[in-house]
Design a protein around this motif. Structure first.
Motif, PDB file in Angstrom:
ATOM      1  N   ASN A 401      -7.748 -21.262   1.425  1.00  0.00           N
ATOM      2  CA  ASN A 401      -7.827 -21.809   2.789  1.00  0.00           C
ATOM      3  C   ASN A 401      -8.976 -21.173   3.574  1.00  0.00           C
ATOM      4  O   ASN A 401      -9.690 -21.868   4.299  1.00  0.00           O
ATOM      5  CB  ASN A 401      -6.516 -21.583   3.548  1.00  0.00           C
ATOM      6  CG  ASN A 401      -5.428 -22.509   3.017  1.00  0.00           C
ATOM      7  OD1 ASN A 401      -5.738 -23.462   2.300  1.00  0.00           O
ATOM      8  ND2 ASN A 401      -4.177 -22.220   3.355  1.00  0.00           N
ATOM      9  N   ALA A 402      -9.188 -19.862   3.362  1.00  0.00           N
ATOM     10  CA  ALA A 402     -10.258 -19.161   4.079  1.00  0.00           C
ATOM     11  C   ALA A 402     -11.616 -19.702   3.645  1.00  0.00           C
ATOM     12  O   ALA A 402     -12.520 -19.876   4.471  1.00  0.00           O
ATOM     13  CB  ALA A 402     -10.166 -17.666   3.798  1.00  0.00           C
ATOM     14  N   GLU A 405     -12.188 -22.966   5.393  1.00  0.00           N
ATOM     15  CA  GLU A 405     -12.594 -22.744   6.789  1.00  0.00           C
ATOM     16  C   GLU A 405     -14.065 -22.354   6.867  1.00  0.00           C
ATOM     17  O   GLU A 405     -14.805 -22.830   7.727  1.00  0.00           O
ATOM     18  CB  GLU A 405     -11.735 -21.634   7.441  1.00  0.00           C
ATOM     19  CG  GLU A 405     -10.249 -21.970   7.582  1.00  0.00           C
ATOM     20  CD  GLU A 405      -9.980 -23.133   8.549  1.00  0.00           C
ATOM     21  OE1 GLU A 405     -10.934 -23.650   9.146  1.00  0.00           O
ATOM     22  OE2 GLU A 405      -8.797 -23.526   8.681  1.00  0.00           O
ATOM     23  N   ARG A 406     -14.487 -21.498   5.958  1.00  0.00           N
ATOM     24  CA  ARG A 406     -15.867 -21.021   5.953  1.00  0.00           C
ATOM     25  C   ARG A 406     -16.839 -22.205   5.791  1.00  0.00           C
ATOM     26  O   ARG A 406     -17.806 -22.350   6.513  1.00  0.00           O
ATOM     27  CB  ARG A 406     -16.038 -20.029   4.795  1.00  0.00           C
ATOM     28  CG  ARG A 406     -16.827 -18.806   5.187  1.00  0.00           C
ATOM     29  CD  ARG A 406     -16.668 -17.697   4.177  1.00  0.00           C
ATOM     30  NE  ARG A 406     -15.468 -16.892   4.431  1.00  0.00           N
ATOM     31  CZ  ARG A 406     -14.798 -16.212   3.505  1.00  0.00           C
ATOM     32  NH1 ARG A 406     -15.180 -16.282   2.242  1.00  0.00           N
ATOM     33  NH2 ARG A 406     -13.757 -15.488   3.827  1.00  0.00           N
ATOM     34  N   LEU A 408     -16.210 -25.438   6.294  1.00  0.00           N
ATOM     35  CA  LEU A 408     -16.132 -26.389   7.412  1.00  0.00           C
ATOM     36  C   LEU A 408     -16.911 -25.877   8.621  1.00  0.00           C
ATOM     37  O   LEU A 408     -17.606 -26.643   9.297  1.00  0.00           O
ATOM     38  CB  LEU A 408     -14.679 -26.668   7.781  1.00  0.00           C
ATOM     39  CG  LEU A 408     -13.941 -27.569   6.779  1.00  0.00           C
ATOM     40  CD1 LEU A 408     -12.503 -27.788   7.224  1.00  0.00           C
ATOM     41  CD2 LEU A 408     -14.642 -28.911   6.595  1.00  0.00           C
ATOM     42  N   SER A 409     -16.818 -24.572   8.870  1.00  0.00           N
ATOM     43  CA  SER A 409     -17.521 -24.028  10.036  1.00  0.00           C
ATOM     44  C   SER A 409     -19.030 -24.227   9.899  1.00  0.00           C
ATOM     45  O   SER A 409     -19.740 -24.370  10.871  1.00  0.00           O
ATOM     46  CB  SER A 409     -17.180 -22.551  10.216  1.00  0.00           C
ATOM     47  OG  SER A 409     -17.754 -21.836   9.153  1.00  0.00           O
ATOM     48  N   GLN A 412     -19.300 -28.712   9.435  1.00  0.00           N
ATOM     49  CA  GLN A 412     -18.500 -29.622  10.262  1.00  0.00           C
ATOM     50  C   GLN A 412     -19.390 -30.394  11.247  1.00  0.00           C
ATOM     51  O   GLN A 412     -19.274 -31.603  11.407  1.00  0.00           O
ATOM     52  CB  GLN A 412     -17.441 -28.833  11.024  1.00  0.00           C
ATOM     53  CG  GLN A 412     -16.384 -29.727  11.614  1.00  0.00           C
ATOM     54  CD  GLN A 412     -15.061 -28.970  11.741  1.00  0.00           C
ATOM     55  OE1 GLN A 412     -15.058 -27.748  11.824  1.00  0.00           O
ATOM     56  NE2 GLN A 412     -13.968 -29.695  11.759  1.00  0.00           N
ATOM     57  N   GLU A 424      -7.738 -31.609   8.703  1.00  0.00           N
ATOM     58  CA  GLU A 424      -7.413 -30.484   7.800  1.00  0.00           C
ATOM     59  C   GLU A 424      -5.922 -30.481   7.519  1.00  0.00           C
ATOM     60  O   GLU A 424      -5.117 -30.559   8.445  1.00  0.00           O
ATOM     61  CB  GLU A 424      -7.785 -29.159   8.466  1.00  0.00           C
ATOM     62  CG  GLU A 424      -9.254 -28.857   8.422  1.00  0.00           C
ATOM     63  CD  GLU A 424      -9.552 -27.520   9.098  1.00  0.00           C
ATOM     64  OE1 GLU A 424      -8.915 -26.516   8.736  1.00  0.00           O
ATOM     65  OE2 GLU A 424     -10.395 -27.523  10.013  1.00  0.00           O
ATOM     66  N   LEU A 426      -3.985 -27.943   5.477  1.00  0.00           N
ATOM     67  CA  LEU A 426      -3.989 -26.791   4.574  1.00  0.00           C
ATOM     68  C   LEU A 426      -2.577 -26.259   4.366  1.00  0.00           C
ATOM     69  O   LEU A 426      -1.848 -26.043   5.337  1.00  0.00           O
ATOM     70  CB  LEU A 426      -4.898 -25.699   5.147  1.00  0.00           C
ATOM     71  CG  LEU A 426      -6.339 -26.145   5.442  1.00  0.00           C
ATOM     72  CD1 LEU A 426      -7.206 -24.963   5.900  1.00  0.00           C
ATOM     73  CD2 LEU A 426      -6.972 -26.790   4.220  1.00  0.00           C
ATOM     74  N   GLN A 441     -17.046 -22.676  -2.640  1.00  0.00           N
ATOM     75  CA  GLN A 441     -17.674 -23.244  -1.430  1.00  0.00           C
ATOM     76  C   GLN A 441     -18.677 -24.324  -1.817  1.00  0.00           C
ATOM     77  O   GLN A 441     -18.759 -25.378  -1.186  1.00  0.00           O
ATOM     78  CB  GLN A 441     -18.391 -22.154  -0.649  1.00  0.00           C
ATOM     79  CG  GLN A 441     -17.471 -21.171   0.044  1.00  0.00           C
ATOM     80  CD  GLN A 441     -18.264 -20.034   0.688  1.00  0.00           C
ATOM     81  OE1 GLN A 441     -19.430 -20.185   1.049  1.00  0.00           O
ATOM     82  NE2 GLN A 441     -17.628 -18.888   0.820  1.00  0.00           N
TER      83      GLN A 441
END
Ligand SMILES: Nc1ncnc2c1ncn2[C@@H]1O[C@H](COP(=O)(O)OP(=O)(O)OP(=O)(O)O)[C@@H](O)[C@H]1O
Ligand SMILES: [Mg+2]
Length: 552
Positions: A401-402, A405-406, A408-409, A412, A424, A426, A441
């Motif tokens: 999940n982390a 997030e990385r 997407l940031s 995005q 999302e 998750l 990633q």
């Protein structure tokens, strides 16, 4: 009788020579009749003994004819094998039992001397013959004839009577004839059995072969086939109007041009051919010559082998080898390009910074294009390197999940700019995974960019990309799943198998290299995972990265 004739002669004075003559004639006549009847028996036996008959049946037939020809209360056939005698068949079928043939037995003598004989025996001498009380006994006279096969004695035929001195030399010669005839019949029956067994074995072997086999004569007639031709190989078999191979295999009315059968006929050597059917099968055909005793070609055996799968696999192997070579080359080139690219980007960045400082914004913007293109080149180089698996990055403990997030940031904003909403979903309690974070990633970035591109080509009320993580149990194993779903173009079923192939792209040359998915699959597989796709043309797609969760 003589006295009576003499008395008559004396009383009547008639010369009895005439009478004698008639009596003699009658006797001769009877003799001829008997002889005829014997010949008839032999002839009938030869005719009647067909190869399916058992020895018992053969004996029975002879036995029923005997009363007119030969005194006979018992008829027996004894076999001689490995020095031992055995009563193989007898008439009447329950007449007697003989467990042991003693050394003095007449049959053993006949076999030893290889010569037929007449024996008048005392009941004691034949005590080993235990006669069923239903029948008259004891046997007093025997006519025994050896049975030969080639030059070997294989047994004996016994004719016996309860009357003493029942047999003459003429009778014995008849018994010998009978024995000879029986030997031939037994031998024929044996040969017939051997031939039919061999025929059956050959037929079973022929039918057991799963590849279609045909025997075709030189006039193209199908003589034999093993019924293994599938409709995919030839649809003409059952519709064919003639039994010719060109009709049955090709639906033709005339022989094919360059028919291999003609070539086999011309050269006397096997011919091999490959066909591609309309149904997409690849068939290898072998034509083998079949010669007759005069060493002339009598027929051709055709064997058809479906090599479709084999050929595909061979093509795949060649493809894999080509790709491996290409990968190696790409890795080399990528490695070489990496350093000059770094220099180009670095220098451009330095120049751009200086220009900005001096307020030359327009020139700085031109340099931005160089920098961006340079970065894009670096990404492609990185992809090529990953694809050829030249660099094996280390794995660590990661939180899926982390990583999501990385990514997407970072992208995005880029995606939202294309009027696409990101949802999302998750899973809250995912176990940690052993994986290479940057590579995961990279996979997600590839999937997201593909989803964005797929949405760029469609009109939608709302364009959505859903990024989800979940846990899955499949094939008894636990998997962490990272999926990217879009409601974009979707993928046509016929293209689904191609999208993971390196350099396959539907995008224009400036936009796609066709490496994204193959690189991503490579990464998934190096993590012992995989990527699954579900897609409907015109509706959208879901790409799922499956990573194994270590148990325990
Ligand atoms: N989400 C998707 N929806 C529809 N088609 C897709 C999707 N993802 C991939 N494809 C199809 O698969 C092809 C291959 O994808 P891949 O990511 O390997 O290469 P690419 O995106 O064309 O180029 P690259 O990723 O190297 O820039 C794409 O060109 C596209 O036709
Ligand atoms: Mg892509």
């Amino acid at each position: 009788m003589d006295n009576r004739e003499k008395l008559l002669e004396q009383l009547t004075g008639v010369d009895s020579s005439k009478l004698n003559y008639y009596i003699e004639l009658k006797k001769r006549n009877q003799e001829i009749l008997k002889q005829n009847s014997r010949l008839e028996i032999l002839q009938q036996l030869t005719r009647d003994i067909n190869i399916d008959m058992s020895i018992e049946d053969i004996l029975e037939r002879a036995f029923t004819k005997f009363p007119q020809t030969l005194p006979c209360d018992f008829l027996g056939l004894v076999t001689f094998r490995n020095g031992a005698l055995r009563l193989k068949a007898l008439m009447p079928r329950d007449f007697c039992r003989i467990d042991n043939f003693p050394a003095h037995s007449p049959t053993l003598n006949v076999i030893r001397d290889r010569k037929a004989g007449i024996f008048n025996q005392t009941p004691e001498e034949l005590s080993h013959v235990r006669i069923n009380p239903r029948y008259p006994g004891p046997l007093r006279s025997l006519a025994v004839a050896p049975m030969f096969q080639r030059d070997e004695v294989i047994g004996a035929l016994i004719v016996a009577s309860v009357v003493d001195g029942a047999y003459s030399e003429a009778d014995l010669s008849f018994v010998q004839h009978l024995a000879d005839q029986l030997s031939i019949s037994i031998q024929n029956a044996r040969l017939y059995k051997q031939v039919s067994r061999a025929k059956k074995e050959w037929e079973e072997t022929f039918l057991a072969v799963t590849d279609p086999i045909f025997l075709v004569d030189t006039d193209y007639n199908v003589l034999l086939h093993n019924n293994r031709l599938s409709p995919e190989m030839s649809g003409f078999w059952n519709q064919a109007v003639s039994n010719k191979c060109f009709a049955k295999l090709h639906g033709r009315t005339h022989p094919c041009e360059n028919c291999p059968i003609k070539e086999v006929q011309r050269t006397g050597k096997p011919v091999f051919q490959r066909w591609q059917t309309e149904t997409g099968l690849i068939l290898d055909l072998s034509y083998y010559p079949v010669f007759n005793e005069e060493k002339q070609l009598s027929a051709v055996t055709i064997i058809i082998k479906d090599v479709t799968e084999k050929t595909k696999m061979e093509a795949q192997l060649v493809q894999t080898a080509k790709l491996a070579a290409l990968g190696e080359m790409a890795a080399g080139v990528a490695h070489e390009l990496n350093s000059p690219m770094t220099v180009i980007i670095g220098t451009a960045q330095l120049l751009a910074r200086d220009l900005k400082q001096d307020a030359h914004y327009e020139q700085a913007e031109v340099l931005e294009d160089i920098i961006n293109s340079g970065l894009r080149c670096k990404r492609i180089i990185q992809n090529l390197l990953t694809f050829s698996r030249q660099n094996q990055p280390p794995v660590t403990d990661i939180d899926l999940n982390a990583e999501v997030e990385r990514v997407l940031s970072m992208i995005q904003y880029q995606i939202n700019r294309s009027q696409i909403r990101i949802v999302e979903q998750l899973a809250p309690f995912l176990p940690r995974l052993t994986a290479n974070g940057p590579q995961i990633q990279q996979v997600l970035t590839n999937l997201l960019i593909n989803a964005r591109d797929a949405l760029g080509e469609v009109e939608r009320k709302e364009k959505v990309i859903t990024v989800a993580t979940s846990l899955l149990v499949k094939d008894g194993k636990k998997w962490a799943v990272l999926s990217v779903t879009d409601n974009g173009t979707g993928i046509a079923p016929e293209n689904l198998s191609k999208i993971f192939t390196p350099f396959y792209t539907s995008k224009e040359a400036t936009k796609g290299t066709g490496l994204g998915l193959s690189v991503s699959l490579g990464i998934a597989e190096s993590h012992n995972g995989t990527i699954e796709v579900e897609s409907r043309l015109g509706e959208g797609s879901t790409f799922s990265l499956l990573l194994p969760v270590e148990q325990g």
